[in-house]
Write an enzyme that holds these catalytic residues in place. Structure first.
Site, PDB file in Angstrom:
ATOM      1  N   CYS A 114       0.813  -1.222   0.000  1.00 28.10           N
ATOM      2  CA  CYS A 114       0.000   0.000   0.000  1.00 28.10           C
ATOM      3  C   CYS A 114       0.846   1.271   0.000  1.00 28.10           C
ATOM      4  O   CYS A 114       0.320   2.358  -0.215  1.00 28.10           O
ATOM      5  CB  CYS A 114      -0.927   0.011   1.210  1.00 28.10           C
ATOM      6  SG  CYS A 114      -2.238  -1.215   1.070  1.00 28.10           S
ATOM      7  N   HIS A 253      -2.757   6.988   3.940  1.00 22.75           N
ATOM      8  CA  HIS A 253      -3.343   5.827   3.295  1.00 22.75           C
ATOM      9  C   HIS A 253      -4.748   5.654   3.864  1.00 22.75           C
ATOM     10  O   HIS A 253      -4.943   5.723   5.076  1.00 22.75           O
ATOM     11  CB  HIS A 253      -2.492   4.586   3.565  1.00 22.75           C
ATOM     12  CG  HIS A 253      -3.117   3.327   3.053  1.00 22.75           C
ATOM     13  ND1 HIS A 253      -3.692   3.257   1.801  1.00 22.75           N
ATOM     14  CD2 HIS A 253      -3.291   2.102   3.610  1.00 22.75           C
ATOM     15  CE1 HIS A 253      -4.185   2.038   1.626  1.00 22.75           C
ATOM     16  NE2 HIS A 253      -3.955   1.326   2.705  1.00 22.75           N
ATOM     17  N   ASN A 283     -10.753   1.687   0.497  1.00 26.25           N
ATOM     18  CA  ASN A 283      -9.301   1.459   0.504  1.00 26.25           C
ATOM     19  C   ASN A 283      -8.892   1.003  -0.898  1.00 26.25           C
ATOM     20  O   ASN A 283      -9.327  -0.047  -1.362  1.00 26.25           O
ATOM     21  CB  ASN A 283      -8.973   0.391   1.555  1.00 26.25           C
ATOM     22  CG  ASN A 283      -7.500   0.024   1.621  1.00 26.25           C
ATOM     23  OD1 ASN A 283      -6.757   0.194   0.655  1.00 26.25           O
ATOM     24  ND2 ASN A 283      -7.079  -0.502   2.762  1.00 26.25           N
TER      25      ASN A 283
END
Lengths: 326, 326
Positions: A114, A253, A283
């Site tokens: 990520c 994030h 996400n």
């Protein structure tokens, strides 16, 4: 200070916008279940015929248009997705033509789950300052919807597909990366996994359909990340002479509803200082940070001289942070 | 000149050594077929229970031992394999513990297909010179034997499994990277492919066993690479004031018998100036260049002041070259 300037950003989303109430129906859940479990209002899903590299190319073209530059002025393409579209060749090679980049430039992939985009941004800064390249494009594209285990709400309902890109050049004495840090704690390496995709699970070594699905132990991730984050931020800011309470903007994030809720409290910052696009995107794996950065850019929040913190966690378990002045 | 010093190298091979005559028997071919087709005498194959990340860790431990350093002095691990062991998390995260590296260091993956190690070496040079890290480990591990199409001699008989690593630090005015260049020509992006491994071919989007196999159009690769290589080398050496005929040692990607045979002629160098381990390892994908570099190291051919050319092609199609003084 490592001089780097973000000259433009871009983003792309697949056509299908799915609200949480639509997902309730699809998954045969009671009304409100998905929204309550995930905190997401809606997210975007690709169709099974969409190519991840085309989504990346669309985001990249958006950034090229926004910068009003000719694509031939880009001399390096970094693709920073967590999961590629195929094992070989690299995604960067597969994106070039669709994005209108000229043959003969340099192109390769970075994978830091990520946090790939942030790792790419830091590498771009060092490459620009070494004189290796003059204008670098960084792009993350993800299609998590292809690998979700719908029987596990925790690790499926939070995700959305999408792509985002940035184009960067060398900065100045006042525009660049003030601090960067990435730390990996492999005690968490099994907390977020997709077992297939390489040599571990394939027709030769043996595989089953569930090996292709994303699995997460959310509680363990949250516990380990929470334990480590404060010390991590102290180490990130230690050389700077100011504290993380003093940044102007945070581009995190967009990991989960819980992580976004805790961000403000943890950093001691007002909600207004945090770019929160989680409710409308979910996400998006490595595409979350550049999509949030794009949101900051187009809403005029990357004001001259602003101190911007990029921060997040990734499968691994990895913590990453970068302090930029823009 | 970008100062970088290779302080040690290491390598690992799986247990099973397979001669071409043994492969003749396994594949039910006439005696001599595999050797004649591939030019390989023997190569190494992993068992289906071996993990690619363990092979990487073994090579890394070998390099750490050779350097006589403590593993805790390494502050970045770059994993540079073309194909990972699994889609998530990154291979670097999965290698750390097995290699004895301490928790909390930075670790991520670079993918430039067969040229990943060279791309990693160049990134390491820029990262060391920016002061981001002080000692970097780079490792490539590959298990192509898991994804070979034995019905296609051209794209199966040439491969071998293995791993190799290098540990690097900042160099000096005379020890470092004199020149580096990587060029990608996506007209060749379908010439070498594995379709599975990501979002393109999986249980959701649809897949078949053959999607997991490596496919190569060797003639097209060779034709495009041959057309481009001379101009590429001219551009690589252009800033140096000397020609590629004047390097002391060449560490090429061990792509194929044909490519190794042409290397000497193309570069106008004696065979003795070229590290050729193809006959005893086959093409080990991204592990070929570091394994050949390790061979040069342990046979004492990286003599002080030597001008060393790393060069090769990769799926993409990508050409890469680096001139080091060691």
């Amino acid at each position: 200070m490592l001089p780097i300037r973000i000259i433009s950003t871009g983003k792309a989303l697949p056509a299908e916008k799915i609200s949480s109430s639509e997902l309730d129906l699809r998954l045969n859940k009671t009304s409100g279940f998905v929204k309550k479990k995930s905190g997401v209002d809606y997210r975007y899903f690709s169709s099974v015929n969409d190519f991840q590299s085309d989504l990346a190319a669309a985001a990249l073209r958006d950034a090229i248009n926004a910068a009003q530059i000719h694509s031939s002025s880009i001399d390096l393409l970094l693709s920073t997705s967590a999961v590629p579209d195929q094992a070989l060749p690299s995604m960067a090679c597969r994106i070039m033509q669709a994005a209108g980049l000229p043959a003969g430039i340099s192109a390769f992939d970075i994978n830091a789950s990520c946090l790939g985009f942030m790792a790419g941004l830091q590498l771009a800064a060092t490459l620009l300052n070494s004189g290796t390249y003059r204008r670098i494009a960084i792009v993350s594209a993800e299609i998590p919807s292809r690998g979700l285990d719908w029987s596990d709400p925790e690790s499926s309902l939070i995700f959305g597909d999408g792509a985002a890109a940035a184009i960067v050049e060398i900065g100045s004495e006042t525009v660049g990366c003030q601090a960067y840090r990435m730390e990996t704690y492999p005690e968490g390496k099994t907390y977020c996994e997709i077992l297939a995709g390489g040599t571990r699970c394939n027709p030769t070594s043996g595989m089953k359909d569930s090996d292709f699905l994303f699995h997460m132990d959310g509680k363990k991730v949250f516990k380990l990340a929470s334990k480590l984050m404060e010390g991590f931020l102290d180490r990130l800011f230690e050389p700077l002479g100011y504290n993380y309470h003093e940044v102007d903007l945070v581009v995190p994030h967009q990991a989960s509803y819980l992580s976004m809720q805790h961000m403000s409290r943890r950093l001691g910052l007002p909600q207004s200082a945090i770019i929160d696009i989680y409710h409308s995107h979910g996400n998006q794996v490595s595409a979350s940070i550049p999509t949030a950065l794009h949101e900051a850019m187009v809403t005029g929040r990357l004001t001259e001289g602003a101190k911007v913190l990029l921060v997040g966690t990734a499968a691994g378990l990895t913590l990453g942070g970068m302090v930029l002045t823009v």
